[in-house]
Every structure is written in C-alpha cells, then in structure tokens.
Write a protein that holds these residues in place. Structure first.
Motif, PDB file in Angstrom:
ATOM      1  N   HIS A   1     -18.646   8.931  -3.426  1.00  0.00           N
ATOM      2  CA  HIS A   1     -19.733   9.403  -4.372  1.00  0.00           C
ATOM      3  C   HIS A   1     -18.147  10.118  -4.569  1.00  0.00           C
ATOM      4  N   ASN A   2     -16.696   9.914  -5.069  1.00  0.00           N
ATOM      5  CA  ASN A   2     -15.570  10.712  -5.395  1.00  0.00           C
ATOM      6  C   ASN A   2     -14.375   9.422  -5.365  1.00  0.00           C
ATOM      7  N   LYS A   3     -14.180   8.542  -5.387  1.00  0.00           N
ATOM      8  CA  LYS A   3     -13.382   7.535  -5.411  1.00  0.00           C
ATOM      9  C   LYS A   3     -11.673   8.201  -5.672  1.00  0.00           C
ATOM     10  N   GLU A   4     -11.805   9.012  -6.163  1.00  0.00           N
ATOM     11  CA  GLU A   4     -10.216   9.424  -6.436  1.00  0.00           C
ATOM     12  C   GLU A   4      -9.623  10.300  -5.456  1.00  0.00           C
ATOM     13  N   ALA A   5     -10.855  11.156  -5.207  1.00  0.00           N
ATOM     14  CA  ALA A   5     -10.212  12.258  -4.353  1.00  0.00           C
ATOM     15  C   ALA A   5     -10.648  11.453  -3.039  1.00  0.00           C
ATOM     16  N   ALA A   6     -11.089  10.435  -2.243  1.00  0.00           N
ATOM     17  CA  ALA A   6     -11.157   9.699  -1.359  1.00  0.00           C
ATOM     18  C   ALA A   6     -10.151   9.300  -1.064  1.00  0.00           C
ATOM     19  N   TRP A   7      -9.708   8.896  -2.089  1.00  0.00           N
ATOM     20  CA  TRP A   7      -7.954   7.641  -2.089  1.00  0.00           C
ATOM     21  C   TRP A   7      -6.750   8.552  -2.200  1.00  0.00           C
ATOM     22  N   GLU A   8      -6.820  10.346  -2.694  1.00  0.00           N
ATOM     23  CA  GLU A   8      -5.733  10.867  -2.472  1.00  0.00           C
ATOM     24  C   GLU A   8      -5.804  11.066  -0.824  1.00  0.00           C
ATOM     25  N   TYR A   9      -6.617  11.144  -0.322  1.00  0.00           N
ATOM     26  CA  TYR A   9      -6.964  11.591   0.809  1.00  0.00           C
ATOM     27  C   TYR A   9      -6.655  10.279   2.179  1.00  0.00           C
TER      28      TYR A   9
ATOM     29  N   GLU B   1     -15.119  -0.492  -0.165  1.00  0.00           N
ATOM     30  CA  GLU B   1     -13.887  -0.368  -1.203  1.00  0.00           C
ATOM     31  C   GLU B   1     -13.014  -1.389  -1.802  1.00  0.00           C
ATOM     32  N   ASP B   2     -12.642  -2.268  -2.264  1.00  0.00           N
ATOM     33  CA  ASP B   2     -11.603  -3.040  -2.025  1.00  0.00           C
ATOM     34  C   ASP B   2      -9.929  -2.077  -2.718  1.00  0.00           C
ATOM     35  N   LEU B   3      -8.798  -2.014  -1.349  1.00  0.00           N
ATOM     36  CA  LEU B   3      -8.249  -0.764  -1.908  1.00  0.00           C
ATOM     37  C   LEU B   3      -6.488  -1.174  -2.439  1.00  0.00           C
ATOM     38  N   TRP B   4      -6.253  -2.736  -3.568  1.00  0.00           N
ATOM     39  CA  TRP B   4      -5.641  -2.759  -3.798  1.00  0.00           C
ATOM     40  C   TRP B   4      -5.466  -2.321  -5.018  1.00  0.00           C
ATOM     41  N   PRO B   5      -6.607  -2.390  -5.797  1.00  0.00           N
ATOM     42  CA  PRO B   5      -6.395  -1.474  -7.090  1.00  0.00           C
ATOM     43  C   PRO B   5      -5.827  -0.215  -7.072  1.00  0.00           C
ATOM     44  N   TYR B   6      -6.181   0.289  -5.818  1.00  0.00           N
ATOM     45  CA  TYR B   6      -5.211   1.970  -5.523  1.00  0.00           C
ATOM     46  C   TYR B   6      -3.940   1.742  -5.206  1.00  0.00           C
TER      47      TYR B   6
ATOM     48  N   ASN C   1     -10.712 -12.357   1.868  1.00  0.00           N
ATOM     49  CA  ASN C   1     -11.640 -13.179   0.449  1.00  0.00           C
ATOM     50  C   ASN C   1     -10.094 -12.019  -0.826  1.00  0.00           C
ATOM     51  N   GLY C   2      -9.154 -12.291  -0.597  1.00  0.00           N
ATOM     52  CA  GLY C   2      -8.050 -11.591  -1.779  1.00  0.00           C
ATOM     53  C   GLY C   2      -8.122  -9.874  -1.957  1.00  0.00           C
ATOM     54  N   GLY C   3      -9.342  -9.192  -1.485  1.00  0.00           N
ATOM     55  CA  GLY C   3      -9.437  -7.512  -0.901  1.00  0.00           C
ATOM     56  C   GLY C   3      -8.872  -7.277   0.048  1.00  0.00           C
ATOM     57  N   LEU C   4      -8.464  -6.243   0.282  1.00  0.00           N
ATOM     58  CA  LEU C   4      -7.871  -5.237   1.170  1.00  0.00           C
ATOM     59  C   LEU C   4      -9.326  -4.424   1.182  1.00  0.00           C
ATOM     60  N   TYR C   5     -10.157  -3.940   2.935  1.00  0.00           N
ATOM     61  CA  TYR C   5     -10.723  -3.189   2.369  1.00  0.00           C
ATOM     62  C   TYR C   5     -10.198  -1.822   3.667  1.00  0.00           C
TER      63      TYR C   5
END
Length: 482
Positions: free
Chosen positions: A336-344, A136-141, A164-168
């Motif tokens: 399965h839950n990107k918002e929760a994964a980002w929170e971690y 997943e590209d993490l820049w938007p987060y 390619n411009g995305g941060l993974y």
C-alpha cells in the motif's frame, strides 16, 4: 512428503467456503502496512516497529503474528485469496531460533549439521512467490537510494538471491558454505567438475575418503545439494531437466558416499576426522566461512594453504553457496505504500558498524557474519587486521603460540598456522565474489527427488529409468504449482 503446501492451501480455501465463515483478517485501514512475522515476535522487532511508527504520522506498521501452529498455512491461504501482507518474513527458524544446527566447533562451523535449522523451521517458496508476481523487485530501490546504490553493498550474495534478474528479498548478513581441501591436492580454484574431484581423489592414499568418513548420501543431499535443484527447473514453462549431464554428475557424486554411518560419540568423531585430515586420508572438509579469519582457520586444518572448491558442478562453476542469517524480508508487489515499506526494510543494509579505538562499535548480530553493507564488511576486515597486529605487539617473543593457544584453539590439536594477512583478506573477498549460489531449499521438491533416487541407490532401478521417472514426477509437481 513433509509438506503439501499448495494442496493444504486449496483445502483451506474450500473449507472456508464450505463453512460459510470468513476467517481472513479484516482489510487493513488506510495508512497501515501489515508486517507478516513468521518467527516469534521479539522485543527487538517491536522496538523497530514502534520507532518507525513514532516517526511516521501518515503510515503505521502493524505486526501480524504467524509463528503459531498453523500460521504458515494461514498465511499461504491469505496469499492465494489475494490478501498479501505489505512486508513479509521469508524464513522461519522455528521455536529454537536461528542458531540451532549451526554445528559450532570452537570458533568455526563444520559439516555435518542441519543448515535448515530446527525441524519446525521452514523456507517460504521464495522463487515461486517472485515468479507469480507476489513480490516487489528491490534492486531499483537500492540503486535509487541516496545512501546506497550497488556500490554500497556486496553484490555477490544479492545476485545469488536473484530470480530472473530481479531481487525479491533482502537480508543483512550471510555466511558461505563450501568444501575445502589442500590446494596442493585439489588445485587453486573456486569450482571444479566431478572429473576434477575424482582425479584428485585417485591420487589420495589407499583407504582415503572424499569427505568425512561418516558423511552419508542423505546428509550431503539435504545439507549441501538440495538447494541446487532449482538449476534443473523452469517453473514458468513447467519443465525440468534432470536428464542433463549436470544432474547425472550430482548423482555420481552422491554415489561416492556411504548409505549409512555408525555415529559414535561426537568427540570421538571429531578426533577421528582430525586424525584423517592430518595423515592425509580425508580429502575435503565442510566449512562455514564468515569472518576473514576463517581463511586462516581453513589453512590451519590442513596445515597448508586451503582451496575453497565447493561441491563439483558439471561446468566447473562455483559449488559454494550463501546461507542467509537473521531476518529475511520481502515487500509485496501490492504494498500500500512502497516508499514507506522500503524505508523500513532498507535499514538491513545501511551502514551500521564503525571503527573506534581498535574495535568496531554497533556490531551486534551484524558483526558476527558477513554483512551485506560494504562499509560494515570493510570495518570487519580492518578490525581483523588490527587485532592480529595487536597480538604481535603484545606478545613479541613468541606471539603466535602465546596468543593463539590462548584465543584461537581450533578443534583437537589444531592451532592457527599464522596471523591473518592482507592476502588472506583478499582471498576472503575473492571467495565472496566467486560464490554464486543461494541455499534456499524447497522441501516438496527435495523430497520428490530423494524419494525417486532411493531405488537407484539401493540397486533396484537403472539410472536411465530413475531419471525418466524423476522427470515425470517433478513435471507433474511443477504443473500442479501453476
């Protein structure tokens, strides 16, 4: 070849099918996020996960341990079969941990040394995983996080990790590996070409060396240059450009170095290196830059202002690179839950350090390198200047000598020239901003290139024939990876 990753994966898949056994882990339950641990699971990791789980009733993180023998191949097999973990470590340091191979000398880190760490450590194929859509590209987060945004981080190391411009991937701290020299010799610049380097070398005294007298082609290739091979690769098209002037310049740089070196006692080596630097017969020294004080250390090596030129590039761009420290994490695109994964994951780059009574609190490992969080970086810069001011206050009669002999001896008979200044802090920031490359080698590609160059360096094959063979071998390798 050290590792035939995708072939092993394919064999593993065929073996599973032939045996009629499903050795894959069961699908996670609803509300469970899988954390793939490549490194041995520590108490710290368990505490972080436990704290997250205590604060979340609807989602729980479950650690899957891949640090055992065969864990890497098992994870790659699961990826190919579509069973992708939600959160994944991308760097394995091996059994000995992340600090092995850092080459500590006093308070500063030198080349040579295996930057990749222990022999059982490895880097996941980050760029391939990103380009194949696994991550997943993490820049938007980062941009949409109310506590972050691009203005809250040091962008340069994150941009160096882009595909390619995305941060993974995400990481909390880094260092900069570079080559330094006297500014009066190499020029006041953060990058140079091979012609620039050879022009500076031509003015050196007779008997001089470009780098350490015992640095070999192989050491420089695997410790410094192998990470730059991605510049000659187009994985999407399955093409490579090793017939470019830029790669030829890299080969020409390697030609200036010996094939083998007689390694004496390390203390003798260091003493000889320092002697050559002091008498002006060694032009460049490898350096790991972490805190701003490393700028003063770099000046002190040459006893005059140092320049951070890095290794030569065909276009004169930055030849320095970021070397990531600590845990490196990615989120899967099928999480399965990107918002929760980002929170971690986000905790790696949220503010952690704070100023308190002349010191910084909460440092831990994050305070030992260059933190990605801008608040933490500014706290370190403040602490560095405060520490030097305290030295002047405590030792007013002969502060430099008394303070530095006690605290900052650097190598054999070399001491800090002066206290850290605001100008040095700015030089540290400028070096960060000018660094554009990421040290993230791919073993299979590096082995192919080095093996193909061998006959040329031995004088058994012309350069044009070697380049043509390399184009063919790497082209086949890239098409096998599709």
């Amino acid at each position: 070849m050290k590792r035939y990753v995708w072939l092993l994966v394919l064999l593993a898949v065929l073996t599973l099918t032939a045996c009629g056994e499903n050795q894959l882990p069961p699908e996670p339950e609803e509300g469970v996020l899988i954390y793939a641990a490549l490194n041995p699971v520590t108490n710290t990791l368990e505490k972080f996960v436990a704290r997250f789980n205590e604060n979340h009733e609807d989602v729980q993180i479950e650690i899957h341990d891949y640090s055992d023998e065969g864990g890497r191949e098992r994870l790659q097999t699961e990826l190919v079969l579509g069973q992708v973990p939600d959160i994944m470590e991308l760097r394995c340091y091996g059994k000995t941990g992340e600090e092995l191979g850092d080459g500590l000398v006093g308070s500063v880190q030198f080349l040579p040394g295996s930057y990749a760490g222990s022999t059982d450590g490895y880097f996941m194929p980050y760029r391939q995983l990103a380009q194949k859509g696994y991550l997943e590209d993490l820049w938007p987060y980062i941009e949409n996080d109310p506590e972050l945004g691009r203005e809250a981080v040091l962008e340069a190391p994150l941009k160096a990790a882009e595909v390619n411009g995305g941060l993974y991937m995400l990481f909390e701290r880094t260092e900069i590996f570079t080559l330094i020299g006297r500014e009066s010799v190499v020029g006041a610049q953060y990058g140079w070409t091979l012609d620039d380097m050879m022009g500076a070398y031509a003015d050196m005294p007779e008997g001089s060396t470009i780098m350490r007298y015992n640095m070999t082609k192989g050491e420089v290739f695997f410790n410094l240059l192998c990470n730059s091979l991605e510049r000659f690769i187009d994985r999407e098209a399955g093409e490579c450009s090793f017939d470019s002037e830029e790669f030829r310049a890299l080969v020409a740089f390697l030609e200036t170095l010996p094939d083998e070196a007689d390694y004496a006692d390390m203390l003798e080596v260091e003493a000889e290196v320092m002697r050559r630097i002091k008498n002006g017969t060694q032009m460049l020294e490898g350096m790991s830059i972490f805190w701003p004080r490393c700028i003063s250390y770099s000046d002190s090596i040459f006893q005059e202002r140092a320049a951070f030129v890095g290794y030569p590039m065909a276009d004169g761009s930055s030849g320095s690179f970021f070397y990531l420290k600590g845990t490196v994490l990615a989120m899967s695109s099928t999480c399965h839950n990107k918002e929760a994964a980002w929170e971690y994951i986000r905790k790696m780059i949220t503010p952690y350090l704070r100023k308190s009574k002349g010191s910084i609190v909460g440092s831990g490992r994050r305070g030992s390198n260059i933190p990605v969080n801008l608040n933490d970086y500014e706290a370190i810069c403040w602490y560095e200047l405060y520490n030097m001011a305290e030295a002047l206050r405590l030792y007013p009669k002969d502060p430099l000598k008394r303070f530095l002999l006690r605290h900052f001896q650097y190598g054999p008979e070399i001491y800090l020239m002066d206290f850290l200044t605001e100008e040095d802090i700015q030089r540290h920031r400028d070096l960060i901003d000018h660094t554009t490359q990421l040290f993230w080698p791919e073993d299979e590609l590096s082995d192919i290139v080095w093996d193909t160059l061998g006959p040329y360096f031995a004088g058994d094959k012309p350069l044009d024939d070697t380049i043509a063979l390399l184009q063919n071998r790497v082209g086949l390798y890239l098409n096998e990876q599709k």
